[in-house]
Design a protein around this motif. Structure first.
Motif, PDB file in Angstrom:
ATOM      1  N   LEU A  56       0.834  -1.206   0.000  1.00  0.00           N
ATOM      2  CA  LEU A  56       0.000   0.000   0.000  1.00  0.00           C
ATOM      3  C   LEU A  56       0.869   1.257   0.000  1.00  0.00           C
ATOM      4  N   LYS A  57       1.918   1.247   0.813  1.00  0.00           N
ATOM      5  CA  LYS A  57       2.833   2.387   0.872  1.00  0.00           C
ATOM      6  C   LYS A  57       3.501   2.611  -0.485  1.00  0.00           C
ATOM      7  N   ASP A  58       3.898   1.511  -1.132  1.00  0.00           N
ATOM      8  CA  ASP A  58       4.519   1.595  -2.461  1.00  0.00           C
ATOM      9  C   ASP A  58       3.534   2.169  -3.485  1.00  0.00           C
ATOM     10  N   TYR A  59       2.295   1.732  -3.417  1.00  0.00           N
ATOM     11  CA  TYR A  59       1.262   2.197  -4.344  1.00  0.00           C
ATOM     12  C   TYR A  59       1.022   3.704  -4.184  1.00  0.00           C
ATOM     13  N   MET A  60       0.854   4.141  -2.932  1.00  0.00           N
ATOM     14  CA  MET A  60       0.556   5.552  -2.681  1.00  0.00           C
ATOM     15  C   MET A  60       1.729   6.449  -3.054  1.00  0.00           C
ATOM     16  N   ALA A  61       2.950   5.957  -2.863  1.00  0.00           N
ATOM     17  CA  ALA A  61       4.134   6.744  -3.248  1.00  0.00           C
ATOM     18  C   ALA A  61       4.162   6.972  -4.756  1.00  0.00           C
ATOM     19  N   GLN A  62       3.839   5.931  -5.526  1.00  0.00           N
ATOM     20  CA  GLN A  62       3.805   6.075  -6.981  1.00  0.00           C
ATOM     21  C   GLN A  62       2.666   6.986  -7.430  1.00  0.00           C
ATOM     22  N   LYS A  63       1.538   6.925  -6.748  1.00  0.00           N
ATOM     23  CA  LYS A  63       0.414   7.803  -7.093  1.00  0.00           C
ATOM     24  C   LYS A  63       0.792   9.265  -6.867  1.00  0.00           C
ATOM     25  N   LYS A  64       1.513   9.537  -5.786  1.00  0.00           N
ATOM     26  CA  LYS A  64       1.932  10.908  -5.498  1.00  0.00           C
ATOM     27  C   LYS A  64       2.865  11.457  -6.567  1.00  0.00           C
ATOM     28  N   GLU A  65       3.598  10.551  -7.207  1.00  0.00           N
ATOM     29  CA  GLU A  65       4.504  10.950  -8.290  1.00  0.00           C
ATOM     30  C   GLU A  65       3.782  11.075  -9.631  1.00  0.00           C
ATOM     31  N   GLY A  66       2.475  10.849  -9.622  1.00  0.00           N
ATOM     32  CA  GLY A  66       1.680  10.968 -10.838  1.00  0.00           C
ATOM     33  C   GLY A  66       1.754   9.759 -11.744  1.00  0.00           C
ATOM     34  N   LYS A  67       2.215   8.629 -11.226  1.00  0.00           N
ATOM     35  CA  LYS A  67       2.362   7.414 -12.025  1.00  0.00           C
ATOM     36  C   LYS A  67       1.124   6.535 -11.926  1.00  0.00           C
ATOM     37  N   ASN A  68       0.955   5.665 -12.919  1.00  0.00           N
ATOM     38  CA  ASN A  68       0.009   4.556 -12.804  1.00  0.00           C
ATOM     39  C   ASN A  68       0.807   3.450 -12.112  1.00  0.00           C
ATOM     40  N   PRO A  69       0.533   3.150 -10.842  1.00  0.00           N
ATOM     41  CA  PRO A  69       1.413   2.265 -10.059  1.00  0.00           C
ATOM     42  C   PRO A  69       1.648   0.900 -10.698  1.00  0.00           C
ATOM     43  N   VAL A  70       2.915   0.505 -10.689  1.00  0.00           N
ATOM     44  CA  VAL A  70       3.348  -0.805 -11.182  1.00  0.00           C
ATOM     45  C   VAL A  70       4.162  -1.454 -10.070  1.00  0.00           C
ATOM     46  N   PHE A  71       3.913  -2.722  -9.819  1.00  0.00           N
ATOM     47  CA  PHE A  71       4.510  -3.393  -8.665  1.00  0.00           C
ATOM     48  C   PHE A  71       5.702  -4.256  -9.054  1.00  0.00           C
ATOM     49  N   LEU A  72       6.747  -4.154  -8.256  1.00  0.00           N
ATOM     50  CA  LEU A  72       7.891  -5.068  -8.308  1.00  0.00           C
ATOM     51  C   LEU A  72       8.122  -5.590  -6.892  1.00  0.00           C
ATOM     52  N   ALA A  73       8.169  -6.903  -6.741  1.00  0.00           N
ATOM     53  CA  ALA A  73       8.300  -7.489  -5.410  1.00  0.00           C
ATOM     54  C   ALA A  73       9.538  -6.988  -4.673  1.00  0.00           C
ATOM     55  N   LYS A  74      10.625  -6.807  -5.400  1.00  0.00           N
ATOM     56  CA  LYS A  74      11.879  -6.401  -4.757  1.00  0.00           C
ATOM     57  C   LYS A  74      11.794  -4.988  -4.158  1.00  0.00           C
ATOM     58  N   ASN A  75      10.865  -4.180  -4.668  1.00  0.00           N
ATOM     59  CA  ASN A  75      10.733  -2.814  -4.156  1.00  0.00           C
ATOM     60  C   ASN A  75      10.226  -2.770  -2.718  1.00  0.00           C
ATOM     61  N   ILE A  76       9.595  -3.843  -2.255  1.00  0.00           N
ATOM     62  CA  ILE A  76       9.182  -3.896  -0.843  1.00  0.00           C
ATOM     63  C   ILE A  76       9.937  -5.013  -0.103  1.00  0.00           C
ATOM     64  N   GLY A  77      11.049  -5.429  -0.706  1.00  0.00           N
ATOM     65  CA  GLY A  77      11.927  -6.400  -0.052  1.00  0.00           C
ATOM     66  C   GLY A  77      11.456  -7.833  -0.104  1.00  0.00           C
ATOM     67  N   LEU A  78      10.613  -8.173  -1.097  1.00  0.00           N
ATOM     68  CA  LEU A  78      10.114  -9.538  -1.210  1.00  0.00           C
ATOM     69  C   LEU A  78      10.878 -10.325  -2.258  1.00  0.00           C
ATOM     70  N   ASP A  79      11.080 -11.585  -1.976  1.00  0.00           N
ATOM     71  CA  ASP A  79      11.694 -12.487  -2.947  1.00  0.00           C
ATOM     72  C   ASP A  79      11.078 -13.875  -2.823  1.00  0.00           C
ATOM     73  N   LYS A  80      11.023 -14.383  -1.603  1.00  0.00           N
ATOM     74  CA  LYS A  80      10.525 -15.730  -1.347  1.00  0.00           C
ATOM     75  C   LYS A  80       9.043 -15.879  -1.706  1.00  0.00           C
ATOM     76  N   GLY A  81       8.757 -16.874  -2.535  1.00  0.00           N
ATOM     77  CA  GLY A  81       7.379 -17.259  -2.817  1.00  0.00           C
ATOM     78  C   GLY A  81       6.626 -16.393  -3.789  1.00  0.00           C
ATOM     79  N   VAL A  82       7.251 -15.329  -4.293  1.00  0.00           N
ATOM     80  CA  VAL A  82       6.567 -14.422  -5.210  1.00  0.00           C
ATOM     81  C   VAL A  82       6.919 -14.803  -6.636  1.00  0.00           C
ATOM     82  N   GLU A  83       5.914 -15.244  -7.384  1.00  0.00           N
ATOM     83  CA  GLU A  83       6.147 -15.777  -8.722  1.00  0.00           C
ATOM     84  C   GLU A  83       5.884 -14.754  -9.828  1.00  0.00           C
ATOM     85  N   CYS A  84       4.859 -13.939  -9.674  1.00  0.00           N
ATOM     86  CA  CYS A  84       4.361 -13.118 -10.789  1.00  0.00           C
ATOM     87  C   CYS A  84       4.830 -11.662 -10.771  1.00  0.00           C
TER      88      CYS A  84
END
Length: 470
Positions: free
Chosen positions: A435-463
């Protein structure tokens, strides 16, 4: 033997709902609401915007709107018409207040569970679609496949079998009341129609839900609005009746507050499914650029279900006064209330509404079981067996008594909620980071796009290991 079984189910429900789940559901909902910065209230505009944008999926697979409709098809069903009536009869008008409360705070639970389902979803082999839900995030994020299998078994029994028996039970009672149609004959017809849909796959389920859900919801709400406008002078007194029965001194003295609270939360959860772990199975199917997008959309589904459709039913019943008539319960009470307000056509109108509401729920419920059967095993034989048992339960519900199927539904629904709330409480920091990642991108005027590594995730994330184009 049957009486002993019913007694066991009733006592188990009493312990589960009177002591455990009331504290757990309200406590978890409040925790998620506060920790997320009241996500379900401050992002209403964004939710509607995303729903409009997600009507089609440009990347193939199920669109976010279709996923919303699958979950809403499961949510919007007998709970909205028959369940509300049962709650008012058993718990009094005060039950409606607690139904509202569980929707308002439980919608934060819906956000967390649906966002997690998106993060940990899997792409189905040979298909342009996704699968996921609590079983998947329990295995991938908590590292417990066994607990994931237990949840899969519970949701398959609960939704695929018991809830579908509840839906067909309500349809046949409604049509028997309206037209005198034999319940077994109608059960056979429902079973045949269900077979056509469920053997067509998730795309057909999505298409059916996308068509039926808006039609049935709009038609019912329009008639309910007409009834409210016709009785606009009674609305303030109805609201006062609900609040007084939820907190009044007379109700406290008579122990009625506890009954209202328990019934409101049980029937509210049955209807909107917030925190139960069912809607995330549909949320995971959506092809979106950021998990939070589907979390928002599924949150909106809770409001649509309870604050709009359940409230419409509650006001209809309370305005009519039919809930004070002894021996009238469930869908027959809603039919009697509608008839008293609009005339003789009210009874068949409710019967048609419940057919659309409940049949779409059968379709949505079936999918939840299918996705969890796939989690347990990829062997197609199990899926075929599951489909056959679904059809058997649709037929069983068509002619069995109303009490047993609803009590079984409460029991399995409660057991599912126990496991899912435990999981999402432990995993909620991941949803909040997304949610924090999404809102940060919205504040920058972006259409939010998710990358697992941006929130420190690696294990178990496939897509979410590579950037998805917006």
């Amino acid at each position: 033997m049957l009486e002993l079984f019913e007694s066991f189910v009733n006592e188990s429900n009493n312990i589960l709902w009177s002591y455990v789940l009331i504290i757990l559901l309200i406590g978890a909902g409040l925790f998620f609401t506060i920790k997320s910065g009241f996500v379900q209230f401050v992002n209403i505009k964004e939710m509607f915007s995303l729903l409009a944008q997600g009507a089609t999926s440009k990347r193939g697979g199920v669109s976010s709107f279709q996923a919303f409709c699958i979950s809403t098809a499961s949510r919007v069903g007998t709970g909205n018409l028959a369940g509300v009536a049962l709650a008012i009869v058993a718990g009094g008008p005060g039950a409606v207040f607690w139904m509202w409360l569980i929707a308002l705070i439980g919608s934060a639970s819906a956000f967390v569970e649906s966002t997690l389902a998106q993060i940990y979803k899997e792409k189905e082999p040979t298909k342009h679609s996704f699968v996921g839900g609590p079983a998947y995030y329990i295995e991938k994020a908590l590292g417990s496949r066994n607990l994931g299998i237990v949840f899969s078994i519970l949701i398959t029994i609960c939704f695929g079998f018991i809830f579908n028996a509840v839906q067909s039970n309500t349809i046949t009672f409604a049509f028997q009341e309206a037209y005198g149609i034999d319940r077994i004959q109608l059960g056979l017809a429902l079973t045949f129609l269900t077979a056509i849909i469920i053997f067509g796959g998730v795309k057909r389920i999505a298409k059916v839900s996308e068509t039926l859900v808006p039609i049935m919801a709009v038609a019912y709400i329009l008639v309910a609005i007409y009834v409210l406008i016709s009785n606009i002078g009674q609305v303030p007194s109805i609201i006062a009746l609900i609040v007084n029965n939820a907190f009044g001194l007379e109700q406290v003295a008579g122990g009625a507050v506890g009954a209202a609270l328990m019934q409101g939360i049980k029937r509210g959860l049955f209807s909107n499914e917030a925190g139960m772990g069912s809607a995330p199975n549909a949320a995971a199917t959506a092809n979106v650029t950021h998990p939070v997008k589907q979390g928002f959309i599924q949150t909106l589904g809770v409001f649509t279900d309870t604050l709009l459709i359940c409230t419409a039913t509650a006001f209809l019943i309370l305005i009519s006064g039919e809930y004070t008539v002894k021996g009238v319960d469930g869908i027959q009470l809603t039919q009697a209330a509608m008839k008293s307000q609009v005339g003789d056509w009210g009874t068949p109108f409710i019967a048609v509404c419940i057919l659309l509401f409940a049949f779409s729920s059968i379709v949505g419920n079936y999918y939840y079981g299918e996705s969890n059967i796939k989690f347990i095993s990829s062997n197609r034989v199990y899926l075929i067996m599951y489909r056959v048992f679904v059809l058997i339960m649709v037929m069983f519900g068509a002619y069995t008594s109303i009490g047993l199927v609803w009590n079984l539904a409460d029991l399995f629904m409660g057991l599912m909620a126990l496991i899912n709330i435990y999981a999402i409480l432990r995993l909620s920091p991941i949803a909040f980071a997304a949610l924090k990642d999404y809102m940060a991108q919205k504040k920058e005027g972006k259409n939010p796009v998710f990358l697992a590594k941006n929130i420190g995730l690696d294990k178990g994330v496939e897509c979410w290991k590579e950037e998805i184009k917006a």
